[in-house]
Design a protein around this motif. Structure first.
Motif, PDB file in Angstrom:
ATOM      1  N   VAL A  14       0.876  -1.053  -0.077  1.00 60.38           N
ATOM      2  CA  VAL A  14       0.059   0.008   0.048  1.00 60.38           C
ATOM      3  C   VAL A  14       1.003   1.119   0.013  1.00 60.38           C
ATOM      4  O   VAL A  14       1.660   1.577   0.829  1.00 60.38           O
ATOM      5  CB  VAL A  14      -0.772   0.176   1.094  1.00 60.38           C
ATOM      6  CG1 VAL A  14      -1.639   1.239   1.334  1.00 60.38           C
ATOM      7  CG2 VAL A  14      -1.971  -1.136   1.088  1.00 60.38           C
ATOM      8  N   ALA A  68      -5.560   5.101  -0.544  1.00 58.76           N
ATOM      9  CA  ALA A  68      -4.751   4.018  -0.510  1.00 58.76           C
ATOM     10  C   ALA A  68      -4.342   3.543  -1.832  1.00 58.76           C
ATOM     11  O   ALA A  68      -5.491   3.045  -2.324  1.00 58.76           O
ATOM     12  CB  ALA A  68      -5.117   2.902   0.532  1.00 58.76           C
ATOM     13  N   TYR A  89      -8.000   2.937  -3.320  1.00 58.93           N
ATOM     14  CA  TYR A  89      -9.086   2.479  -2.380  1.00 58.93           C
ATOM     15  C   TYR A  89      -9.209   3.655  -1.411  1.00 58.93           C
ATOM     16  O   TYR A  89      -8.349   4.611  -1.196  1.00 58.93           O
ATOM     17  CB  TYR A  89      -8.465   1.463  -1.384  1.00 58.93           C
ATOM     18  CG  TYR A  89      -9.722   0.780  -0.541  1.00 58.93           C
ATOM     19  CD1 TYR A  89     -10.483   0.019  -1.249  1.00 58.93           C
ATOM     20  CD2 TYR A  89      -9.468   1.377   0.687  1.00 58.93           C
ATOM     21  CE1 TYR A  89     -11.532  -0.651  -0.160  1.00 58.93           C
ATOM     22  CE2 TYR A  89     -10.622   0.701   1.621  1.00 58.93           C
ATOM     23  CZ  TYR A  89     -11.490   0.010   1.092  1.00 58.93           C
ATOM     24  OH  TYR A  89     -12.489  -0.814   1.872  1.00 58.93           O
ATOM     25  N   ARG A 132     -10.175   4.959   2.194  1.00 58.01           N
ATOM     26  CA  ARG A 132     -10.349   4.437   3.361  1.00 58.01           C
ATOM     27  C   ARG A 132     -11.479   4.863   4.087  1.00 58.01           C
ATOM     28  O   ARG A 132     -12.054   3.916   4.877  1.00 58.01           O
ATOM     29  CB  ARG A 132      -8.994   4.922   4.143  1.00 58.01           C
ATOM     30  CG  ARG A 132      -7.669   4.409   3.516  1.00 58.01           C
ATOM     31  CD  ARG A 132      -6.585   5.065   4.204  1.00 58.01           C
ATOM     32  NE  ARG A 132      -5.325   5.016   3.658  1.00 58.01           N
ATOM     33  CZ  ARG A 132      -4.214   3.946   4.218  1.00 58.01           C
ATOM     34  NH1 ARG A 132      -4.661   3.159   5.330  1.00 58.01           N
ATOM     35  NH2 ARG A 132      -3.192   3.888   3.525  1.00 58.01           N
ATOM     36  N   ARG A 191     -14.768   3.080   2.527  1.00 54.90           N
ATOM     37  CA  ARG A 191     -14.487   1.735   2.788  1.00 54.90           C
ATOM     38  C   ARG A 191     -14.836   1.049   1.271  1.00 54.90           C
ATOM     39  O   ARG A 191     -15.582   0.023   1.351  1.00 54.90           O
ATOM     40  CB  ARG A 191     -14.982   1.228   3.933  1.00 54.90           C
ATOM     41  CG  ARG A 191     -14.535   1.861   5.159  1.00 54.90           C
ATOM     42  CD  ARG A 191     -15.286   0.843   6.324  1.00 54.90           C
ATOM     43  NE  ARG A 191     -14.507   1.615   7.669  1.00 54.90           N
ATOM     44  CZ  ARG A 191     -15.052   2.383   8.224  1.00 54.90           C
ATOM     45  NH1 ARG A 191     -16.212   3.228   7.812  1.00 54.90           N
ATOM     46  NH2 ARG A 191     -14.687   3.071   9.304  1.00 54.90           N
ATOM     47  N   GLU A 197      -7.055  -6.548   3.449  1.00 55.59           N
ATOM     48  CA  GLU A 197      -5.910  -6.090   3.063  1.00 55.59           C
ATOM     49  C   GLU A 197      -5.117  -5.575   4.499  1.00 55.59           C
ATOM     50  O   GLU A 197      -5.388  -4.666   4.966  1.00 55.59           O
ATOM     51  CB  GLU A 197      -5.760  -4.600   2.093  1.00 55.59           C
ATOM     52  CG  GLU A 197      -4.319  -3.885   1.814  1.00 55.59           C
ATOM     53  CD  GLU A 197      -3.560  -5.222   1.181  1.00 55.59           C
ATOM     54  OE1 GLU A 197      -2.421  -5.453   1.946  1.00 55.59           O
ATOM     55  OE2 GLU A 197      -3.880  -5.755   0.086  1.00 55.59           O
ATOM     56  N   LEU A 243      -3.824  -2.033   5.438  1.00 55.14           N
ATOM     57  CA  LEU A 243      -4.861  -0.704   5.547  1.00 55.14           C
ATOM     58  C   LEU A 243      -4.934  -0.737   6.976  1.00 55.14           C
ATOM     59  O   LEU A 243      -5.485  -0.002   7.659  1.00 55.14           O
ATOM     60  CB  LEU A 243      -6.193  -1.117   4.878  1.00 55.14           C
ATOM     61  CG  LEU A 243      -6.186  -0.863   3.464  1.00 55.14           C
ATOM     62  CD1 LEU A 243      -7.476  -1.187   2.777  1.00 55.14           C
ATOM     63  CD2 LEU A 243      -5.588   0.492   2.895  1.00 55.14           C
ATOM     64  N   SER A 299     -10.274   0.727   8.592  1.00 53.65           N
ATOM     65  CA  SER A 299     -10.187   1.623   7.483  1.00 53.65           C
ATOM     66  C   SER A 299     -10.466   0.846   5.929  1.00 53.65           C
ATOM     67  O   SER A 299      -9.869   0.986   4.929  1.00 53.65           O
ATOM     68  CB  SER A 299      -8.656   1.992   7.194  1.00 53.65           C
ATOM     69  OG  SER A 299      -8.390   3.084   8.117  1.00 53.65           O
ATOM     70  N   GLN A 300     -11.259  -0.319   5.844  1.00 51.40           N
ATOM     71  CA  GLN A 300     -11.727  -1.006   5.160  1.00 51.40           C
ATOM     72  C   GLN A 300     -12.865  -1.890   5.527  1.00 51.40           C
ATOM     73  O   GLN A 300     -13.412  -2.279   6.773  1.00 51.40           O
ATOM     74  CB  GLN A 300     -10.406  -1.951   4.695  1.00 51.40           C
ATOM     75  CG  GLN A 300     -10.220  -3.064   5.759  1.00 51.40           C
ATOM     76  CD  GLN A 300      -8.986  -3.853   5.229  1.00 51.40           C
ATOM     77  OE1 GLN A 300      -8.921  -4.492   4.146  1.00 51.40           O
ATOM     78  NE2 GLN A 300      -8.068  -4.150   6.108  1.00 51.40           N
ATOM     79  N   THR A 340     -11.081  -5.360  -1.139  1.00 54.21           N
ATOM     80  CA  THR A 340     -10.655  -3.860  -1.533  1.00 54.21           C
ATOM     81  C   THR A 340     -10.965  -3.742  -3.064  1.00 54.21           C
ATOM     82  O   THR A 340     -10.753  -2.652  -3.616  1.00 54.21           O
ATOM     83  CB  THR A 340      -9.181  -3.669  -1.507  1.00 54.21           C
ATOM     84  OG1 THR A 340      -8.625  -4.979  -1.845  1.00 54.21           O
ATOM     85  CG2 THR A 340      -8.884  -3.615   0.472  1.00 54.21           C
TER      86      THR A 340
END
Length: 281
Positions: free
Chosen positions: A21, A48, A64, A66, A69, A93, A96, A125-126, A162
């Motif tokens: 990342v 990301a 991505y 964050r 999401r 991931e 993240l 964060s996801q 993701t």
């Protein structure tokens, strides 16, 4: 004292260099035509850049978001093959989550049981599996679909959260599926290499206790190369609450996305044709 500070900064930079990342897509730029990602109009506030890595290989690139999401887009080469559809595991991931040296996508259960992360750490964060379990009339909609990858490893790598968004079920199983499985094979005839970027426009609503954004639109763009130079390009877009797909030229899609994102969108290097190819008489 200054020397020590510089060493600390250098060490932190070296640490970041181990992560997939990253601040740029340099490690996986080959999934973009001419190694040039789309411009900054698509960038979310807290992005990301993920070089999607599985089984010690890169398979595609994802920008991505964050905070929402969801992925902004996934970029890949169109290389459909007849390898078997992989298992139904879903990955998240690790990079993240925070500072760690895990370089590949992994299952939640492995991260919790073997690497001692908590679910709260993972989900900060996801999106996680629970976010998609109770959705009604919405699917885990792939941006990079496994049907457009050739090897079992590349197909497996598409099964990460993701790479998916909450997609209208009728669209995912209907006209969008038709575009992926029927239209794309027709349009890519004669192409030696086809670069694809598929994305999702953030919407105004959220699902799963306001954790995951529900996109307003799903879109896709492709640039087809003959021997080495682009010969044609095209796009498609769909509202994420209707079972309809509109096919467009690349230029028309970029204009539509410019309106939706509120900033000029350029998806591919300028060598990719913006106008529709003339139809044979």
């Amino acid at each position: 004292m200054l020397g020590l500070l510089l060493l600390q900064v250098l060490a932190s930079c070296l640490w970041l260099g181990h992560s997939e990342v990253v601040n740029s897509f340099d490690s996986c730029a080959g999934f973009f035509y001419a190694r040039i990602p789309p411009d900054g109009a698509l960038n979310p506030k807290n992005p990301a850049r993920i070089c999607q890595r599985f089984n010690n290989s890169y398979h595609y690139a994802t920008l991505y978001d964050r905070e929402r999401r969801i992925p902004v887009y996934s970029a890949y080469k169109y290389e459909p093959g007849d390898a078997k559809r992989p298992h139904t595991w879903w990955f998240v991931e690790p990079q993240l989550i925070g500072e760690n040296n895990l370089r590949e996508m992994e299952r939640e259960s492995v991260l919790i049981q073997q690497h001692h992360f908590t679910l709260d750490q993972i989900k900060k964060s996801q999106a996680v599996l629970d976010d998609y379990k109770t959705l009604k009339d919405l699917d885990r909609g792939h941006l990079n679909p496994n049907s457009q990858q050739c090897s079992r490893e590349s197909k497996t790598a598409t099964f990460t959260l993701t790479n998916v968004v909450p997609q209208d079920s009728s669209l995912n199983n209907g006209q969008w599926n038709r575009y992926e499985c029927k239209t794309m094979p027709q349009k890519t005839k004669g192409c030696k290499t086809t670069y694809v970027i598929t994305g999702a426009v953030p919407g105004n609503t959220y699902v799963s206790d306001n954790r995951v954004n529900r996109p307003s639109h799903i879109w896709s763009a492709a640039c087809c190369l003959g021997d080495e130079e682009p010969t044609k390009a095209w796009g498609a877009i769909a509202e994420n609450d209707k079972n309809q797909v509109e096919e467009l030229s690349l230029g028309e899609l970029e204009e539509r996305l410019t309106e939706l994102y509120g900033g000029t969108v350029t998806l591919f290097n300028n060598a990719c044709p913006r106008k529709k190819a003339p139809q044979p008489h």
